[in-house]
Design an enzyme around this catalytic site. Structure first.
Site, short mmCIF file in Angstrom:
data_model
loop_
_atom_site.label_atom_id
_atom_site.label_comp_id
_atom_site.label_asym_id
_atom_site.label_seq_id
_atom_site.Cartn_x
_atom_site.Cartn_y
_atom_site.Cartn_z
N ASP A 1 -0.47 65.47 122.74
CA ASP A 1 0.91 65.74 123.12
C ASP A 1 1.81 64.88 122.23
OD1 ASP A 1 3.16 66.71 124.31
OD2 ASP A 1 2.44 66.52 126.35
C1 NOJ Z 1 5.75 67.47 125.29
C2 NOJ Z 1 5.23 68.29 126.43
O1 NOJ Z 1 4.54 67.48 127.34
C3 NOJ Z 1 4.31 69.43 126.01
O2 NOJ Z 1 4.07 70.23 127.12
C4 NOJ Z 1 4.91 70.22 124.87
O3 NOJ Z 1 4.05 71.27 124.52
C5 NOJ Z 1 5.15 69.28 123.70
N1 NOJ Z 1 6.07 68.24 124.10
C6 NOJ Z 1 5.69 70.00 122.47
O4 NOJ Z 1 6.97 70.42 122.67
#
Ligand code: NOJ
Length: 763
Positions: free
Chosen positions: A300
């Site tokens: 993430d």
């Molecule tokens: C953070 C989020 O937790 C995740 O769900 C998302 O896909 C990513 N950012 C990318 O935007």
């Protein structure tokens, strides 16, 4: 003349025939079955030949995923990303979309780098790309797996036409604490249901052939147990037993692997002391060794870097070592693989084979998408024009929004409203485009496109019949202690006085749920309830249309409103869909995928809890020394699986084909459901079981099947389910996944408080 006409006609018919053939041919091409296969010989040869000539820098570039500046979904951006693409230092881009934009970036990679390896474009295509469907929790409330799959399919068709190859979805985190803002992104509290929804979404995004230009890679996230954050606070500590991990949090992830998901995203949280992004137990032992996952793992947003503040490593270099060792293949916006991997490999700390494995997995999927044949095949302006927000897509979004709405209360059949009455439409969410589409609405246009409640009502019953006033305002960071603004109340009350019925569009702003949007108070935020109290004094019927990304605590509303409709954040066509339900053009059929508590003090509250050694005795007025609260019942306000219709359903004649189940022979459970009301309607018939005694304690009830069926008024349908030995399995005292001999209870009904019961045994 006649012959001329005949020739002309034949010519036209010929053209029609040829274009029909071409149309069918294209359609066929895009749906033909050809699954991604990690043992594909041609693919292996291509990847081997690339790996054999790639420099260390080129390999590391393939493990880097950076955001474009087109959209930003996290705390950092590298403005130099285009330069890095040209230098081959970034192999993957997210937050870029639209055919011309992605094509241009792709060109930078293909034409400037030594090997011309195409970029992979990812994005959060969560509940629609530009045609926005209801938020994922709302879609899940439909209990319509085909519609859920179809919504993901449409999202993939739109996203792929704009050059996207990969979505960061589905989010499959089971979550039971409504304080956590991300409950809005999942499919609720139940394990069985979450598995079914997860599979449907993977199927919808990936289709049957990754090479087709209208399918995209799916990504199961956030691995793992992100939904178990303590106190419902985002990114917070997770400490769950292995039994709980495997029983509750892992099954939906496993379901996506079984459905062929191409990628996994690690979660921000730590799990039992080790951050998920450096967690070998999760990433290697379970994901690779037990489940045999063949795709790639992405982090993430900067979650490798975050292992430093987690306190598991002293610096980012150590974090990189931990992540690559654990099995992380791609670094999302952390820019630490690019910074540290080379040194770690050169000084022998990280074996180069680890990097090769990561790169191999990424290149394999680029190959599977057909990018080596034609890197531009997804960025297609014609398809973009044809499919993005096409009439069919908008109609599907409207239909899904109708299916997702849950009727929580309908005293004296207040709903549906007559189209001939004067309506006062009140509330801070009655005319706000942005809130209709909810969080993670991707590339969906926030202005103009979303149909508001006001617009939906005006189109349905005419402007002359709608008197509109906002009444109050909301703000994302408002606190209980903020001074209430009541300046809009008088206008709202004046509007209500002129009307026959009051409809209040209230709830949360879209950014009060989703990532980093947790709340410690789940009453209607701001002074919405105060406004409702004023409106109530007018003694007119009040319908509360709720927009929210989570369960709210609604005891007062349940006691005082005539009808309550949970509309979630319903998407681009939300206002029309709400009008369809409110004025009776459609009959509500959604059911709650998440329990609505009476008060926040009951949280976490979910239907399949354990019995405890001191359960409350039913029908006893005063229970003492029991597992209970003094000031509130244990029961929820609205249970899991609950939702009313404009019609009524009666359940009878629960039958089991046998009172014994065996390894070879399952049991057929059937029930007669009669539509006893005045509307044709859809019902979600639900089957639960209880394992009465186990080597470890078992939940009071577990969902094992459901069917959404249309039953016409007066009609009776016999609904049948098959239970097999697989449905009885759980992690026993020795952590073996087995069915234990003993007695089982069966419950069937229209929600998790299903009252019809029977039983069988396994000997
Ligand atoms: C953070 C989020 O937790 C995740 O769900 C998302 O896909 C990513 N950012 C990318 O935007």
């Amino acid at each position: 003349m006649k012959t001329k006409n005949a020739i002309f006609l034949a010519f036209i018919l010929g053209i029609v025939f040829i274009s029909l053939l071409a149309f069918n041919f294209n359609d066929k091409k895009e749906t033909a079955f050809e699954s991604w296969n990690a043992d594909d010989k041609a693919m292996n040869a291509k990847v081997d030949s690339l790996l054999s000539v790639m420099t260390l820098d080129e390999k590391i570039g393939q493990t880097v995923l950076l955001t474009s500046t087109r959209d930003v979904t996290g705390p950092s951006v590298n403005e130099n990303y285009e330069k890095l693409i040209k230098e081959g230092k970034v192999g993957n881009i997210f937050n870029a979309y639209e055919a011309s934009f992605t094509r241009n970036l792709q060109k930078m990679a293909v034409e400037n780098t030594r090997l011309g390896i195409p970029l992979l474009f990812g994005y959060d295509v969560i509940h629609g790309h530009k045609t926005i469907f209801p938020i994922s929790l709302g879609e899940s409330a439909s209990f319509d797996l085909q519609a859920i799959e179809n919504a993901a399919r449409i999202a993939a068709v739109e996203a792929s036409a704009e050059g996207l190859h990969w979505t960061f979805a589905p989010m499959v985190d089971v979550a039971r604490d409504p304080r956590w803002g991300r409950v809005s992104e999942g499919s609720g509290e139940d394990v069985y249901y979450s598995c079914e929804v997860a599979k449907a979404r993977v199927k919808g995004f990936q289709g049957e052939d990754l090479k087709a230009t209208n399918t995209i890679l799916a990504c199961a996230k956030h691995y793992a147990a992100y939904g178990a954050a303590q106190a419902g606070r985002d990114y917070h500590t997770v400490d769950v037993s292995d039994r709980e991990l495997r029983t509750t949090y892992l099954p939906p992830f496993k379901a996506t692997v079984d459905a062929g998901v191409a990628s996994f995203m690690t979660s921000f949280n730590e799990l039992n002391g080790v951050p998920a992004t450096g967690n070998k137990y999760l990433l290697k032992d379970i994901l690779r060794d037990e489940w045999g996952f063949k795709g790639f793992v992405v982090t993430d947003y900067q979650s490798i870097n975050e292992m430093v503040p987690h306190g598991i490593v002293k610096d980012e270099e150590e974090a990189v070592k931990l992540a690559i060792d654990a099995g992380v293949d791609m670094d999302l916006q952390g820019e630490v693989y690019s910074k540290h991997l080379k040194g770690l490999i050169e000084n022998g700390t990280v074996p180069v084979e680890k990097l090769d494995t990561a790169v191999r997995r990424i290149l394999e999927l680029k190959y599977a998408l057909g990018l080596f044949e034609d890197p531009y095949r997804y960025s297609d302006e014609d398809r973009q024009k044809k499919y993005v927000m096409s009439e069919g897509h908008l109609e599907a979004a409207r239909d899904m929004a109708r299916k997702s709405m849950v009727l929580l209360k309908n005293e004296n059949q207040t709903l549906p409203l007559s189209k001939n009455k004067k309506i006062a439409l009140i509330g801070p969410l009655s005319n706000t485009e942005r809130d209709m589409i909810g969080s993670w609405s991707g590339a969906g246009k926030h202005k103009d496109d979303p149909v508001t409640v006001l617009e939906g009502f005006v189109e349905m019953i005419g402007a002359e019949n709608v008197i509109h006033a906002e009444g109050t305002k909301l703000s994302r960071y408002m606190k209980r202690t903020d001074a209430p603004i009541t300046s809009g109340f008088s206008e709202a009350i004046a509007a209500a006085k002129k009307a026959d019925v009051i409809v209040a569009a209230m709830g949360e702003l879209q950014n009060m749920s989703g990532e980093a949007s947790c709340r410690t108070d789940l009453d209607l935020p701001g002074n919405q309830k105060e406004l409702l109290k004023e409106l109530k004094k007018l003694n007119k019927p009040i319908v509360l249309v709720l927009l929210s990304g989570r369960p709210l605590t609604l005891e007062w509303e349940d006691n005082n409103m005539d009808a309550i409709l949970e509309a979630w954040f319903p998407g681009t066509m939300g206002g029309h869909a709400i009008a369809d339900i409110v004025f009776g053009d459609a009959v509500p059929s959604g059911k709650l995928p998440l329990t609505f508590p009476r008060s926040l003090g009951q949280v976490p509250l979910y239907y399949n809890m354990k019995n405890t050694g001191r359960p409350i005795k039913p029908n006893v007025k005063i229970n003492t020394y029991k597992s209970m609260y003094l000031d509130n019942p244990n029961t929820p306000l609205y249970p899991f699986g609950y939702g009313l219709s404009y019609t009524t359903f009666e359940y009878k004649d629960l039958k089991l084909s046998n009172d014994q189940i065996t390894n070879e022979k399952g049991i057929k459970v059937s029930v007669d459901v009669t539509n006893t009301g005045n509307y044709d309607g859809e019902e979600v018939v639900q089957l639960y079981i209880k394992d009465i005694v186990g080597s470890v304690t078992r939940p009071v009830k577990e969902l094992k099947g459901f069917q959404k069926v249309l039953i016409r008024k007066g009609e009776t349908k016999t609904i049948a389910f098959n239970l097999s030995i697989e449905d009885l399995k759980f992690y026993d005292i020795d952590m073996n996944f087995v069915a234990e001999k003993g007695d089982f209870k069966v419950f069937v009904g229209g929600d998790s408080e299903a009252k019809l019961t029977s039983g069988f045994s396994y000997n």
